[in-house]
Design a protein around this motif. Structure first.
Motif, PDB file in Angstrom:
ATOM      1  N   SER A 104      -1.500  -1.491  -4.209  1.00 41.56           N
ATOM      2  CA  SER A 104      -2.913  -1.858  -4.132  1.00 41.56           C
ATOM      3  C   SER A 104      -3.825  -0.640  -4.240  1.00 41.56           C
ATOM      4  O   SER A 104      -4.990  -0.762  -4.618  1.00 41.56           O
ATOM      5  CB  SER A 104      -3.186  -2.601  -2.822  1.00 41.56           C
ATOM      6  OG  SER A 104      -2.772  -1.827  -1.710  1.00 41.56           O
ATOM      7  N   ASP A 105      -3.332   0.542  -3.902  1.00 36.94           N
ATOM      8  CA  ASP A 105      -4.101   1.785  -4.036  1.00 36.94           C
ATOM      9  C   ASP A 105      -3.350   2.739  -4.964  1.00 36.94           C
ATOM     10  O   ASP A 105      -3.098   3.896  -4.646  1.00 36.94           O
ATOM     11  CB  ASP A 105      -4.359   2.428  -2.680  1.00 36.94           C
ATOM     12  CG  ASP A 105      -3.103   2.496  -1.799  1.00 36.94           C
ATOM     13  OD1 ASP A 105      -2.059   1.958  -2.216  1.00 36.94           O
ATOM     14  OD2 ASP A 105      -3.175   3.094  -0.712  1.00 36.94           O
ATOM     15  N   ALA A 106      -2.984   2.219  -6.130  1.00 34.81           N
ATOM     16  CA  ALA A 106      -2.115   2.941  -7.064  1.00 34.81           C
ATOM     17  C   ALA A 106      -2.823   4.125  -7.716  1.00 34.81           C
ATOM     18  O   ALA A 106      -4.032   4.068  -7.995  1.00 34.81           O
ATOM     19  CB  ALA A 106      -1.638   1.988  -8.158  1.00 34.81           C
ATOM     20  N   PRO A 107      -2.090   5.205  -7.979  1.00 35.38           N
ATOM     21  CA  PRO A 107      -2.637   6.282  -8.807  1.00 35.38           C
ATOM     22  C   PRO A 107      -2.781   5.807 -10.252  1.00 35.38           C
ATOM     23  O   PRO A 107      -2.004   4.974 -10.720  1.00 35.38           O
ATOM     24  CB  PRO A 107      -1.592   7.397  -8.699  1.00 35.38           C
ATOM     25  CG  PRO A 107      -0.352   6.746  -8.192  1.00 35.38           C
ATOM     26  CD  PRO A 107      -0.750   5.496  -7.478  1.00 35.38           C
TER      27      PRO A 107
ATOM     28  N   LYS B  59       0.853  -1.181   0.000  1.00 34.70           N
ATOM     29  CA  LYS B  59       0.000   0.000   0.000  1.00 34.70           C
ATOM     30  C   LYS B  59       0.890   1.233   0.000  1.00 34.70           C
ATOM     31  O   LYS B  59       2.068   1.191   0.374  1.00 34.70           O
ATOM     32  CB  LYS B  59      -0.923  -0.006   1.220  1.00 34.70           C
ATOM     33  CG  LYS B  59      -1.885  -1.177   1.246  1.00 34.70           C
ATOM     34  CD  LYS B  59      -2.941  -1.009   2.325  1.00 34.70           C
ATOM     35  CE  LYS B  59      -3.894   0.123   1.981  1.00 34.70           C
ATOM     36  NZ  LYS B  59      -5.027   0.220   2.932  1.00 34.70           N
ATOM     37  N   LEU B  60       0.304   2.358  -0.402  1.00 33.39           N
ATOM     38  CA  LEU B  60       1.073   3.596  -0.486  1.00 33.39           C
ATOM     39  C   LEU B  60       1.699   3.977   0.847  1.00 33.39           C
ATOM     40  O   LEU B  60       2.801   4.536   0.876  1.00 33.39           O
ATOM     41  CB  LEU B  60       0.179   4.741  -0.981  1.00 33.39           C
ATOM     42  CG  LEU B  60      -0.108   4.801  -2.494  1.00 33.39           C
ATOM     43  CD1 LEU B  60      -1.105   5.911  -2.783  1.00 33.39           C
ATOM     44  CD2 LEU B  60       1.165   5.031  -3.278  1.00 33.39           C
ATOM     45  N   ASP B  61       1.027   3.661   1.959  1.00 36.53           N
ATOM     46  CA  ASP B  61       1.576   4.083   3.245  1.00 36.53           C
ATOM     47  C   ASP B  61       2.884   3.378   3.586  1.00 36.53           C
ATOM     48  O   ASP B  61       3.641   3.830   4.438  1.00 36.53           O
ATOM     49  CB  ASP B  61       0.550   3.913   4.368  1.00 36.53           C
ATOM     50  CG  ASP B  61       0.041   2.481   4.513  1.00 36.53           C
ATOM     51  OD1 ASP B  61       0.640   1.563   3.927  1.00 36.53           O
ATOM     52  OD2 ASP B  61      -0.963   2.287   5.220  1.00 36.53           O
TER      53      ASP B  61
ATOM     54  N   SER C 181       0.611  11.407  -8.843  1.00 31.86           N
ATOM     55  CA  SER C 181       1.211  10.808  -7.651  1.00 31.86           C
ATOM     56  C   SER C 181       0.850  11.598  -6.402  1.00 31.86           C
ATOM     57  O   SER C 181       0.474  11.023  -5.372  1.00 31.86           O
ATOM     58  CB  SER C 181       2.731  10.726  -7.801  1.00 31.86           C
ATOM     59  OG  SER C 181       3.089   9.930  -8.899  1.00 31.86           O
ATOM     60  N   ASP C 182       0.961  12.931  -6.478  1.00 27.85           N
ATOM     61  CA  ASP C 182       0.647  13.769  -5.320  1.00 27.85           C
ATOM     62  C   ASP C 182      -0.787  13.549  -4.852  1.00 27.85           C
ATOM     63  O   ASP C 182      -1.061  13.448  -3.646  1.00 27.85           O
ATOM     64  CB  ASP C 182       0.860  15.246  -5.669  1.00 27.85           C
ATOM     65  CG  ASP C 182       2.329  15.637  -5.740  1.00 27.85           C
ATOM     66  OD1 ASP C 182       3.175  14.850  -5.266  1.00 27.85           O
ATOM     67  OD2 ASP C 182       2.627  16.720  -6.270  1.00 27.85           O
ATOM     68  N   GLU C 183      -1.729  13.487  -5.809  1.00 32.51           N
ATOM     69  CA  GLU C 183      -3.136  13.307  -5.434  1.00 32.51           C
ATOM     70  C   GLU C 183      -3.374  11.949  -4.785  1.00 32.51           C
ATOM     71  O   GLU C 183      -4.157  11.831  -3.838  1.00 32.51           O
ATOM     72  CB  GLU C 183      -4.021  13.478  -6.665  1.00 32.51           C
ATOM     73  CG  GLU C 183      -4.080  14.920  -7.174  1.00 32.51           C
ATOM     74  CD  GLU C 183      -4.975  15.078  -8.373  1.00 32.51           C
ATOM     75  OE1 GLU C 183      -5.348  14.041  -8.988  1.00 32.51           O
ATOM     76  OE2 GLU C 183      -5.315  16.225  -8.715  1.00 32.51           O
ATOM     77  N   ALA C 184      -2.685  10.913  -5.274  1.00 30.36           N
ATOM     78  CA  ALA C 184      -2.869   9.581  -4.700  1.00 30.36           C
ATOM     79  C   ALA C 184      -2.343   9.526  -3.270  1.00 30.36           C
ATOM     80  O   ALA C 184      -2.991   8.951  -2.374  1.00 30.36           O
ATOM     81  CB  ALA C 184      -2.167   8.536  -5.557  1.00 30.36           C
TER      82      ALA C 184
ATOM     83  N   ALA D 132      -4.760  11.441  -1.043  1.00 34.21           N
ATOM     84  CA  ALA D 132      -5.981  10.677  -0.780  1.00 34.21           C
ATOM     85  C   ALA D 132      -5.740   9.576   0.240  1.00 34.21           C
ATOM     86  O   ALA D 132      -6.640   9.216   1.017  1.00 34.21           O
ATOM     87  CB  ALA D 132      -6.505  10.088  -2.088  1.00 34.21           C
ATOM     88  N   ALA D 133      -4.514   9.019   0.260  1.00 31.60           N
ATOM     89  CA  ALA D 133      -4.188   7.964   1.224  1.00 31.60           C
ATOM     90  C   ALA D 133      -3.761   8.532   2.573  1.00 31.60           C
ATOM     91  O   ALA D 133      -3.479   7.768   3.509  1.00 31.60           O
ATOM     92  CB  ALA D 133      -3.075   7.085   0.653  1.00 31.60           C
ATOM     93  N   GLY D 134      -3.715   9.861   2.670  1.00 35.83           N
ATOM     94  CA  GLY D 134      -3.293  10.481   3.924  1.00 35.83           C
ATOM     95  C   GLY D 134      -1.824  10.293   4.225  1.00 35.83           C
ATOM     96  O   GLY D 134      -1.413  10.280   5.388  1.00 35.83           O
TER      97      GLY D 134
END
Length: 299
Positions: free
Chosen positions: A259-262, A184-186, A206-209, A212-214
């Motif tokens: 899994s939460d890709a931009p 995951k992005l985190d 990328s910045d928006e993703a 969105a994931a905090g």
């Protein structure tokens, strides 16, 4: 005022040198200088400030140059239209493309087009999507290949969506995440990143993703090409984000899917006005209806 005089002015402006301009125009320097002097007398203003070390446009020259280019483009377009009426495609085809375009194998497409239309002068410029939208609107590019965040559409042009795909993380060999198939992005929150310049379409997705994931991240290196990005990643200086369809061109770098890709969308755009014969032929070769109303992008 003659078209040849305008060509000489444009050549000097672009080369900032009378000698190189004359070589480019295939004339002796004295002839080029004479014609520019004649034009200056007709206009009643100097177009260039010329010293032993430099050549610069005067304010009058700065004002004259855009109109001269438009006149030359119009004359070339007129010749191309006449040739097209007789069944011959000629003229210029100016293309813009982001470095990571994958929906079309552009070198192959250009080779095929060149073999079929040898009288067309093709030029290609690599750069950023936002720059290309403006240049297509202005008419300095005929067509362009873009990569934009999901939900963003180019404005003031015609266009067609070519492909959609996710971004993936690209890491150095030996990186702790190199053997991970999905994260995951985190999991990337503590990494330093190599990315495209802030505000560019390639960076925004990328910045928006991450927003969105905090997840907050540090972009330590801002570069304009994926090749340079890959060189920095290989040295372990950061993690990159690139389109999944593009990373096959970097086989030595491990890829980590998210899994939460931009997501990114590739677009082909062209002018809202009638395309030149060369541009229309290129769009047709790509299977695109250049005049279709369905292809209209935002106003």
């Amino acid at each position: 005022m003659e078209l040849q005089q305008m060509r000489y002015v444009v050549a000097v402006a672009e080369t900032a040198n009378f000698t190189r301009a004359a070589e480019q125009c295939l004339v002796v320097q004295s002839a080029l200088s004479h014609q520019i002097a004649r034009l200056e007398r007709e206009l009643g203003a100097k177009l260039f400030d010329r010293t032993s070390r430099s050549v610069r446009l005067t304010p009058a020259g700065e004002a004259f140059l855009p109109a001269a280019r438009q006149a030359l483009d119009a004359a070339e377009r007129a010749r191309a239209e006449v040739a097209a009426a007789a069944g011959e495609i000629r003229g210029r085809l100016a293309i813009g493309a982001i470095p990571t375009v994958t929906a079309v194998d552009l070198p192959v497409a250009l080779r095929r087009f060149h073999l079929r239309h040898r009288e067309v002068r093709i030029s290609l410029r690599s750069g950023a999507s936002e720059e290309f939208v403006e240049r297509v609107r202005q008419g300095t590019l005929d067509v362009a290949f873009l990569g934009l965040p999901l939900g963003v559409r180019p404005k003031g042009v015609r266009g067609r969506e070519l492909a959609r795909g996710d971004l993936v993380a690209v890491v150095a060999p030996g990186h702790p995440l190199a053997d991970k198939e999905h994260v995951k992005l985190d999991r990337l929150a503590d990494e330093r990143f190599v990315d495209f310049p802030a505000g560019s379409a390639g960076r925004i997705q990328s910045d928006e993703a991450f927003a969105a994931a905090g997840v907050r991240r540090e972009v330590a290196f801002e570069v304009s090409t994926p090749d340079f990005m890959a060189r920095l990643i290989r040295q372990g200086l950061g993690v990159g984000m690139l389109p999944a369809a593009f990373v096959s061109q970097l086989p030595d770098l491990p890829v980590v899917r998210l899994s939460d890709a931009p997501a990114r969308v590739e677009h082909l755009i062209w002018s809202r006005h009638r395309p030149s014969p060369a541009a229309a032929a290129f769009l047709s070769a790509l299977g695109v209806p250049a005049s279709s109303e369905e292809a209209e992008s935002g106003a």
